[in-house]
Design a protein around this motif. Structure first.
Motif, short mmCIF file in Angstrom:
data_model
loop_
_atom_site.label_atom_id
_atom_site.label_comp_id
_atom_site.label_asym_id
_atom_site.label_seq_id
_atom_site.Cartn_x
_atom_site.Cartn_y
_atom_site.Cartn_z
N PRO A 273 -4.25 16.91 -27.17
CA PRO A 273 -3.01 16.42 -26.55
C PRO A 273 -3.02 16.55 -25.04
CG PRO A 273 -2.66 18.57 -27.52
CD PRO A 273 -4.04 18.15 -27.92
N LEU A 274 -2.20 15.72 -24.41
CA LEU A 274 -2.02 15.80 -22.96
C LEU A 274 -1.42 17.15 -22.59
CD1 LEU A 274 -1.96 14.45 -20.13
CD2 LEU A 274 0.31 13.54 -20.74
N ILE A 275 -0.36 17.55 -23.28
CA ILE A 275 0.25 18.87 -23.10
C ILE A 275 0.28 19.57 -24.46
CG2 ILE A 275 2.30 20.16 -22.39
CD1 ILE A 275 3.14 17.87 -20.69
N PRO A 276 -0.58 20.54 -24.68
CA PRO A 276 -0.52 21.29 -25.94
C PRO A 276 0.84 22.00 -26.04
CG PRO A 276 -2.57 21.73 -24.76
CD PRO A 276 -1.67 21.00 -23.81
N LEU A 277 1.64 21.60 -27.01
CA LEU A 277 2.99 22.17 -27.11
C LEU A 277 2.95 23.66 -27.42
CD1 LEU A 277 4.92 19.31 -28.95
CD2 LEU A 277 4.61 19.70 -26.50
N SER A 278 1.81 24.14 -27.93
CA SER A 278 1.69 25.57 -28.20
C SER A 278 1.78 26.40 -26.92
CB SER A 278 0.36 25.85 -28.90
OG SER A 278 -0.73 25.39 -28.12
N MET A 279 1.54 25.75 -25.77
CA MET A 279 1.70 26.47 -24.50
C MET A 279 3.10 27.04 -24.36
SD MET A 279 -0.23 23.86 -21.85
CE MET A 279 0.54 24.62 -20.43
N PHE A 280 4.09 26.32 -24.91
CA PHE A 280 5.48 26.71 -24.72
C PHE A 280 5.91 27.83 -25.66
CE2 PHE A 280 5.21 22.43 -22.99
CZ PHE A 280 5.76 22.62 -21.74
N ARG A 281 4.99 28.31 -26.49
CA ARG A 281 5.29 29.53 -27.24
C ARG A 281 5.29 30.74 -26.31
NH1 ARG A 281 1.14 28.52 -32.29
NH2 ARG A 281 1.96 26.47 -32.91
N SER A 282 4.68 30.58 -25.15
CA SER A 282 4.70 31.64 -24.15
C SER A 282 6.10 31.71 -23.53
CB SER A 282 3.66 31.35 -23.06
OG SER A 282 3.89 32.16 -21.93
N VAL A 283 6.77 32.82 -23.72
CA VAL A 283 8.11 33.00 -23.16
C VAL A 283 8.11 32.86 -21.64
CG1 VAL A 283 10.03 34.62 -22.87
CG2 VAL A 283 8.92 34.38 -25.11
N PRO A 284 7.18 33.50 -20.92
CA PRO A 284 7.19 33.35 -19.46
C PRO A 284 6.98 31.89 -19.02
CG PRO A 284 5.86 35.23 -20.07
CD PRO A 284 6.16 34.50 -21.34
N LEU A 285 6.05 31.19 -19.67
CA LEU A 285 5.78 29.82 -19.26
C LEU A 285 7.01 28.93 -19.46
CD1 LEU A 285 2.52 27.86 -19.76
CD2 LEU A 285 4.68 26.75 -20.29
N SER A 286 7.64 29.04 -20.63
CA SER A 286 8.84 28.23 -20.90
C SER A 286 9.98 28.60 -19.96
CB SER A 286 9.27 28.42 -22.35
OG SER A 286 8.26 28.02 -23.25
N ALA A 287 10.21 29.91 -19.80
CA ALA A 287 11.28 30.36 -18.90
C ALA A 287 11.00 29.96 -17.47
CB ALA A 287 11.46 31.87 -19.02
N GLY A 288 9.71 30.06 -17.06
CA GLY A 288 9.34 29.69 -15.70
C GLY A 288 9.58 28.22 -15.42
N THR A 289 9.31 27.37 -16.41
CA THR A 289 9.53 25.93 -16.24
C THR A 289 11.02 25.63 -16.08
OG1 THR A 289 7.57 25.47 -17.61
CG2 THR A 289 9.14 23.66 -17.26
N ILE A 290 11.84 26.21 -16.95
CA ILE A 290 13.30 26.02 -16.84
C ILE A 290 13.82 26.57 -15.52
CG2 ILE A 290 15.53 26.62 -17.87
CD1 ILE A 290 14.06 26.77 -20.58
N LEU A 291 13.30 27.73 -15.15
CA LEU A 291 13.72 28.37 -13.90
C LEU A 291 13.40 27.49 -12.70
CD1 LEU A 291 14.91 30.95 -12.66
CD2 LEU A 291 12.60 31.90 -12.62
N MET A 292 12.22 26.84 -12.71
CA MET A 292 11.83 25.98 -11.60
C MET A 292 12.77 24.79 -11.48
SD MET A 292 9.63 25.99 -9.14
CE MET A 292 8.14 26.88 -9.53
N VAL A 293 13.18 24.23 -12.62
CA VAL A 293 14.13 23.11 -12.62
C VAL A 293 15.46 23.55 -12.00
CG1 VAL A 293 15.50 21.55 -14.06
CG2 VAL A 293 13.08 21.92 -14.58
N LEU A 294 15.97 24.71 -12.46
CA LEU A 294 17.28 25.19 -11.98
C LEU A 294 17.22 25.59 -10.51
CD1 LEU A 294 18.34 27.35 -15.07
CD2 LEU A 294 19.05 25.02 -14.50
N MET A 295 16.12 26.21 -10.09
CA MET A 295 15.98 26.59 -8.69
C MET A 295 15.96 25.35 -7.80
SD MET A 295 13.62 26.61 -6.00
CE MET A 295 12.03 26.47 -6.79
N ALA A 296 15.18 24.33 -8.19
CA ALA A 296 15.11 23.11 -7.39
C ALA A 296 16.46 22.39 -7.37
CB ALA A 296 14.02 22.19 -7.96
N PHE A 297 17.19 22.46 -8.48
CA PHE A 297 18.53 21.87 -8.54
C PHE A 297 19.41 22.47 -7.43
CE2 PHE A 297 22.92 21.61 -9.70
CZ PHE A 297 23.08 20.49 -10.50
N SER A 298 19.45 23.80 -7.36
CA SER A 298 20.30 24.47 -6.37
C SER A 298 19.80 24.25 -4.96
CB SER A 298 20.36 25.97 -6.67
OG SER A 298 21.04 26.23 -7.87
#
Length: 534
Positions: A273-298
């Motif tokens: 796959p282009l993005i192995p969805l199993s990567m998002f089982r990592s709590v830091p990786l998933s939280a970091g991605t969401i955090l980056m979206v919210l930080m850039a929003f603000s």
């Protein structure tokens, strides 16, 4: 120990790189090399906005044409980032970085030589595509070159370069446009790109993971690119189409959701796959991605209004407004390496939570700015914003890239940059809608309260559009006293809307602080083989 050290210990077949004594592959020289290239792209993100009025006048462009100079670049960059990261994983980050540098510099030179706005837009799109190639590759090179215990510091300096370049754009752009011409804003990338290319050829070492994919997920690329296009296109055009409830806006948002859903389903079926969805089982990786979206929003959404506030309400020139943002730039420069050291020592959770709390305080503080606020008050909030953003830029990036399997470090770098682009676009669109709504609600009452003549709805709508960017819409030959009243009403209404927008930014930053609580080191080791090891 850092999370990378933990993961490396769990997978000794992929040793953590050691510093080299020679030029080729030397970690700190690699950082200097990629930082110059990244600086060029980050600077370009804000420097061009200063040149747009001059381009419009010189080439006889319409407002829509000028908007496309920015939107074409943004679309190309956002759509291509993750795919470009995959190219780096497949063919090597050194190669994609060098191609990105060369292409970006050549496209910049071509823009400066363009005699029509159509050519400017075409080459801006090419700039975005080549910029997408080099940004994830830069992170992939740092990840593969630096030993785990120094990676946070390296990413801290990398984040410092991006933050400082982004904030310096208006200053550099203002100086070039005022004292040279608008073409110089693009020509400056040619020598900078040449330096980065030469350094890259001499210093950068190719790193390829043993488990890198040998084929391309073409349907995945098409689906993800389409989903990103629909999403960014809707965010860019939401206000022009009439708001979030309009049919066209809902249509493109719906298409984005469907494309993302089909993409996610497809990724579970394809072998590589282009993005192995199993990567998002990592709590830091998933939280970091969401955090980056919210930080850039603000950050990006709020900064959008600050430039209008400084130039249109306080009457500053582009250069002066850029200089007034120096507390933000300086604090990011000083705090980013310190944040990297703190994250190495304490782990990401405390610095990330603390950074978003400071960002929230800064946003709430900026919501209290008035049309006659002094420089000291503004500087305090700008400095606090830079202090809060620094650990988040460093920590969220390290969490995403550092917790991804090495063979997917390019994809992780693209994911980090894509999250920033989506967050920034979302922040600008949402806060723009918040501002427009507040202005539309407050302006008629303030207008009538100042004793100004009543306007028909169509004319009031045009006045609202001007007020939403801080402009006092004073008609020609208006008596000075009436002109002063119009300007005062416009500025008071704009500042009220900006304050509400910054309040929303502050709330988003508080939510981001909660998300940061879910970051932790060693997530890959805890997730097991499903996430993959490096």
């Amino acid at each position: 120990m850092t999370s990378q050290t933990t993961v490396a210990d769990a997978a000794p077949e992929q040793p953590v790189p050691e510093p080299r004594k020679g030029l080729r592959g030397h970690p700190w020289l690699t950082l200097i090399s990629v930082a110059i290239g990244v600086m060029m792209v980050a600077l370009d993100g804000t420097i061009v906005a200063i040149a747009n009025p001059a381009i419009q006048k010189d080439l006889g462009a319409s407002l829509a044409d000028v908007q496309w100079i920015t939107n074409g670049y943004l679309l190309a960059l956002a759509v291509a980032l993750i795919t470009a990261g995959k190219l780096g994983d497949r063919f090597g980050h050194r190669q994609t970085f060098l191609i990105g540098i060369a292409g970006f510099a050549l496209a910049s030179g071509a823009i400066g030589l363009s005699g029509s706005v159509a050519l400017v837009i075409v080459f801006r799109v090419l700039q975005g595509l080549f910029g997408a190639l080099l940004m994830p590759a830069a992170l992939g090179l740092l990840r593969a070159t630096f030993p785990a215990e120094k990676l946070n510091m390296a990413i801290g300096i990398w984040g410092m370069v991006i933050g400082a370049s982004t904030a310096a754009g208006p200053i550099v752009g203002g100086l070039l446009v005022e004292h040279v011409n608008w073409q110089s804003v693009f020509f400056i990338n040619v020598p900078v790109g040449a330096i980065a290319l030469v350094l890259g050829l001499v210093i950068l070492k190719d790193h390829r993971a043993k488990n890198a994919a040998k084929s391309f997920d073409i349907p995945g690329i098409v689906l993800l690119s389409g989903a990103m296009f629909f999403l960014i296109w809707a965010l860019i055009n939401e206000q022009k189409w009439g708001g979030w409830g309009e049919t066209k806006t809902l249509l493109f948002l719906g298409l984005a959701i469907v494309a993302f859903a089909v993409f996610a389903f497809w990724e579970t079926k394809v072998k590589e796959p282009l993005i192995p969805l199993s990567m998002f089982r990592s709590v830091p990786l998933s939280a970091g991605t969401i955090l980056m979206v919210l930080m850039a929003f603000s950050f990006m959404g709020g900064l959008f209004f600050v430039t209008f506030y400084l130039q249109n309400v306080h009457g500053m020139s582009p250069v002066d407004s850029g200089l007034h943002l120096l507390p933000l730039t300086a604090m990011m420069i000083v705090a980013s390496p310190i944040a990297g050291a703190l994250i190495t020592k304490l782990g990401p959770r405390v610095p990330l939570v603390g950074g978003m709390v400071l960002t929230a305080v800064a946003c709430f503080g900026m919501s209290s700015l008035s049309s006659d606020s002094g420089n000291l008050g503004m500087s305090i909030w700008f400095a606090l914003l830079g202090l809060g953003l620094a650990p988040v830029m460093v920590g969220a990036t390290e969490v995403i890239v550092g917790n991804a399997p090495l063979e997917h470090s390019g994809v992780a770098g693209g994911l980090q940059q894509a999250a920033m682009q989506v967050g920034g676009s979302l922040g600008t669109a949402v806060l723009g809608a918040v501002m427009a709504s507040r202005v539309n609600n407050d302006l008629p009452g303030k207008w009538a309260g100042a004793g100004l003549p009543k306007l028909p709805p169509e004319q009031m709508s045009k006045v609202s559009d001007a007020v939403a960017v801080g402009v006092g819409p004073v008609p020609p030959k208006t008596p000075p006293q009436i002109a002063q009243q119009i300007t005062s009403v416009a500025h008071d209404t704009f500042v009220s809307g900006m304050g509400f927008a910054f309040t929303v930014s502050g709330i988003v930053a508080v939510i981001a602080a909660v998300v940061a609580l879910f970051t932790k080191r060693g997530a890959n080791a805890e997730a097991g083989a499903g996430v993959g090891h490096i």
